[in-house]
Design a protein around this motif. Structure first.
Motif, PDB file in Angstrom:
ATOM      1  N   TRP A  13       0.834  -1.199   0.000  1.00  0.00           N
ATOM      2  CA  TRP A  13       0.000   0.000   0.000  1.00  0.00           C
ATOM      3  C   TRP A  13       0.867   1.246   0.000  1.00  0.00           C
ATOM      4  CZ3 TRP A  13      -4.834  -1.415  -0.693  1.00  0.00           C
ATOM      5  CH2 TRP A  13      -5.227  -2.679  -0.249  1.00  0.00           C
ATOM      6  N   GLU A  14       0.418   2.249  -0.717  1.00  0.00           N
ATOM      7  CA  GLU A  14       1.034   3.572  -0.646  1.00  0.00           C
ATOM      8  C   GLU A  14       0.574   4.222   0.660  1.00  0.00           C
ATOM      9  OE1 GLU A  14       3.194   5.035  -2.662  1.00  0.00           O
ATOM     10  OE2 GLU A  14       3.206   3.342  -4.050  1.00  0.00           O
ATOM     11  N   PRO A  15       1.382   5.082   1.253  1.00  0.00           N
ATOM     12  CA  PRO A  15       0.954   5.753   2.488  1.00  0.00           C
ATOM     13  C   PRO A  15      -0.384   6.471   2.349  1.00  0.00           C
ATOM     14  CG  PRO A  15       3.295   6.093   2.140  1.00  0.00           C
ATOM     15  CD  PRO A  15       2.761   5.398   0.903  1.00  0.00           C
ATOM     16  N   SER A  16      -0.703   6.976   1.169  1.00  0.00           N
ATOM     17  CA  SER A  16      -1.986   7.663   0.968  1.00  0.00           C
ATOM     18  C   SER A  16      -3.175   6.702   0.944  1.00  0.00           C
ATOM     19  CB  SER A  16      -1.948   8.470  -0.332  1.00  0.00           C
ATOM     20  OG  SER A  16      -1.723   7.603  -1.437  1.00  0.00           O
ATOM     21  N   ASP A  17      -2.915   5.381   0.847  1.00  0.00           N
ATOM     22  CA  ASP A  17      -3.986   4.384   0.796  1.00  0.00           C
ATOM     23  C   ASP A  17      -4.443   3.913   2.170  1.00  0.00           C
ATOM     24  OD1 ASP A  17      -3.928   4.356  -2.001  1.00  0.00           O
ATOM     25  OD2 ASP A  17      -2.454   2.731  -2.058  1.00  0.00           O
ATOM     26  N   VAL A  18      -3.695   4.262   3.224  1.00  0.00           N
ATOM     27  CA  VAL A  18      -4.003   3.754   4.565  1.00  0.00           C
ATOM     28  C   VAL A  18      -4.270   4.901   5.528  1.00  0.00           C
ATOM     29  CG1 VAL A  18      -2.650   1.647   4.223  1.00  0.00           C
ATOM     30  CG2 VAL A  18      -1.569   3.634   5.259  1.00  0.00           C
ATOM     31  N   VAL A  19      -4.944   4.583   6.630  1.00  0.00           N
ATOM     32  CA  VAL A  19      -5.221   5.559   7.680  1.00  0.00           C
ATOM     33  C   VAL A  19      -4.360   5.178   8.883  1.00  0.00           C
ATOM     34  CG1 VAL A  19      -6.964   6.494   9.234  1.00  0.00           C
ATOM     35  CG2 VAL A  19      -7.579   5.906   6.884  1.00  0.00           C
ATOM     36  N   ILE A  20      -3.467   6.086   9.281  1.00  0.00           N
ATOM     37  CA  ILE A  20      -2.604   5.840  10.430  1.00  0.00           C
ATOM     38  C   ILE A  20      -3.260   6.454  11.651  1.00  0.00           C
ATOM     39  CG2 ILE A  20      -0.350   6.326  11.443  1.00  0.00           C
ATOM     40  CD1 ILE A  20       0.746   6.236   8.544  1.00  0.00           C
ATOM     41  N   LYS A  21      -3.392   5.632  12.700  1.00  0.00           N
ATOM     42  CA  LYS A  21      -4.028   6.114  13.923  1.00  0.00           C
ATOM     43  C   LYS A  21      -3.474   5.345  15.112  1.00  0.00           C
ATOM     44  CE  LYS A  21      -7.984   3.152  12.938  1.00  0.00           C
ATOM     45  NZ  LYS A  21      -9.408   3.112  12.727  1.00  0.00           N
ATOM     46  N   ASN A  22      -3.817   5.801  16.305  1.00  0.00           N
ATOM     47  CA  ASN A  22      -3.410   5.140  17.536  1.00  0.00           C
ATOM     48  C   ASN A  22      -4.641   4.471  18.133  1.00  0.00           C
ATOM     49  OD1 ASN A  22      -2.597   4.377  20.112  1.00  0.00           O
ATOM     50  ND2 ASN A  22      -1.335   6.190  20.395  1.00  0.00           N
ATOM     51  N   GLU A  23      -4.625   3.146  18.214  1.00  0.00           N
ATOM     52  CA  GLU A  23      -5.743   2.397  18.794  1.00  0.00           C
ATOM     53  C   GLU A  23      -5.441   1.996  20.236  1.00  0.00           C
ATOM     54  OE1 GLU A  23      -6.660  -0.880  16.188  1.00  0.00           O
ATOM     55  OE2 GLU A  23      -7.450   0.442  14.638  1.00  0.00           O
ATOM     56  N   GLY A  24      -4.498   2.696  20.875  1.00  0.00           N
ATOM     57  CA  GLY A  24      -4.156   2.417  22.258  1.00  0.00           C
ATOM     58  C   GLY A  24      -2.898   1.583  22.419  1.00  0.00           C
ATOM     59  N   GLN A  25      -2.349   1.087  21.323  1.00  0.00           N
ATOM     60  CA  GLN A  25      -1.136   0.280  21.381  1.00  0.00           C
ATOM     61  C   GLN A  25      -0.017   0.908  20.562  1.00  0.00           C
ATOM     62  OE1 GLN A  25      -2.426  -3.516  19.954  1.00  0.00           O
ATOM     63  NE2 GLN A  25      -3.491  -4.031  21.839  1.00  0.00           N
ATOM     64  N   GLY A  26      -0.153   2.154  20.197  1.00  0.00           N
ATOM     65  CA  GLY A  26       0.840   2.841  19.385  1.00  0.00           C
ATOM     66  C   GLY A  26       0.293   3.115  17.994  1.00  0.00           C
ATOM     67  N   LEU A  27       1.063   3.824  17.204  1.00  0.00           N
ATOM     68  CA  LEU A  27       0.638   4.177  15.853  1.00  0.00           C
ATOM     69  C   LEU A  27       0.628   2.953  14.950  1.00  0.00           C
ATOM     70  CD1 LEU A  27       2.598   7.496  15.328  1.00  0.00           C
ATOM     71  CD2 LEU A  27       0.138   7.230  15.650  1.00  0.00           C
ATOM     72  N   LEU A  28      -0.431   2.830  14.163  1.00  0.00           N
ATOM     73  CA  LEU A  28      -0.552   1.697  13.256  1.00  0.00           C
ATOM     74  C   LEU A  28      -1.508   2.026  12.137  1.00  0.00           C
ATOM     75  CD1 LEU A  28      -3.554   0.189  13.793  1.00  0.00           C
ATOM     76  CD2 LEU A  28      -2.416  -0.414  15.903  1.00  0.00           C
ATOM     77  N   PHE A  29      -1.485   1.175  11.125  1.00  0.00           N
ATOM     78  CA  PHE A  29      -2.533   1.220  10.106  1.00  0.00           C
ATOM     79  C   PHE A  29      -3.088  -0.186   9.985  1.00  0.00           C
ATOM     80  CE2 PHE A  29       1.087  -0.043   7.480  1.00  0.00           C
ATOM     81  CZ  PHE A  29       0.550  -0.962   6.591  1.00  0.00           C
ATOM     82  N   ARG A  30      -4.356  -0.270   9.676  1.00  0.00           N
ATOM     83  CA  ARG A  30      -4.975  -1.569   9.422  1.00  0.00           C
ATOM     84  C   ARG A  30      -4.976  -1.812   7.922  1.00  0.00           C
ATOM     85  NH1 ARG A  30      -7.322  -4.674  13.280  1.00  0.00           N
ATOM     86  NH2 ARG A  30      -7.531  -3.689  15.303  1.00  0.00           N
ATOM     87  N   CYS A  31      -4.566  -3.005   7.532  1.00  0.00           N
ATOM     88  CA  CYS A  31      -4.531  -3.347   6.115  1.00  0.00           C
ATOM     89  C   CYS A  31      -5.943  -3.221   5.544  1.00  0.00           C
ATOM     90  CB  CYS A  31      -4.009  -4.768   5.940  1.00  0.00           C
ATOM     91  SG  CYS A  31      -4.045  -5.348   4.227  1.00  0.00           S
ATOM     92  N   PRO A  32      -6.119  -2.447   4.473  1.00  0.00           N
ATOM     93  CA  PRO A  32      -7.444  -2.311   3.873  1.00  0.00           C
ATOM     94  C   PRO A  32      -7.994  -3.630   3.322  1.00  0.00           C
ATOM     95  CG  PRO A  32      -6.013  -0.537   3.137  1.00  0.00           C
ATOM     96  CD  PRO A  32      -5.151  -1.522   3.867  1.00  0.00           C
TER      97      PRO A  32
END
Length: 64
Positions: A13-32
């Protein structure tokens, strides 16, 4: 370019294809495609630009 760390997926994935957020365990993105958590680190350049780098030191699921 980010690569899903789920061994069964490994989609890229390109960085523009994912949403980076903190779900309480640090910064991450979920695979679309599969929803797997993929951790990232945040970097700020001296000019103020924010970039993210995928964490590689956590073994992918299924590889231990």
């Amino acid at each position: 370019m980010f690569t899903c760390r789920n061994q069964a997926c490994e989609a890229q994935w390109e960085p523009s294809d994912v949403v980076i957020k903190n779900e309480g365990q640090g910064l991450l993105f979920r695979c679309p495609m599969c929803g797997a958590r993929n951790y990232v680190t945040r970097h700020k350049s001296p000019g103020g630009e924010i970039t993210y780098e995928q964490v590689q030191d956590i073994p992918p699921y299924g590889k231990q």
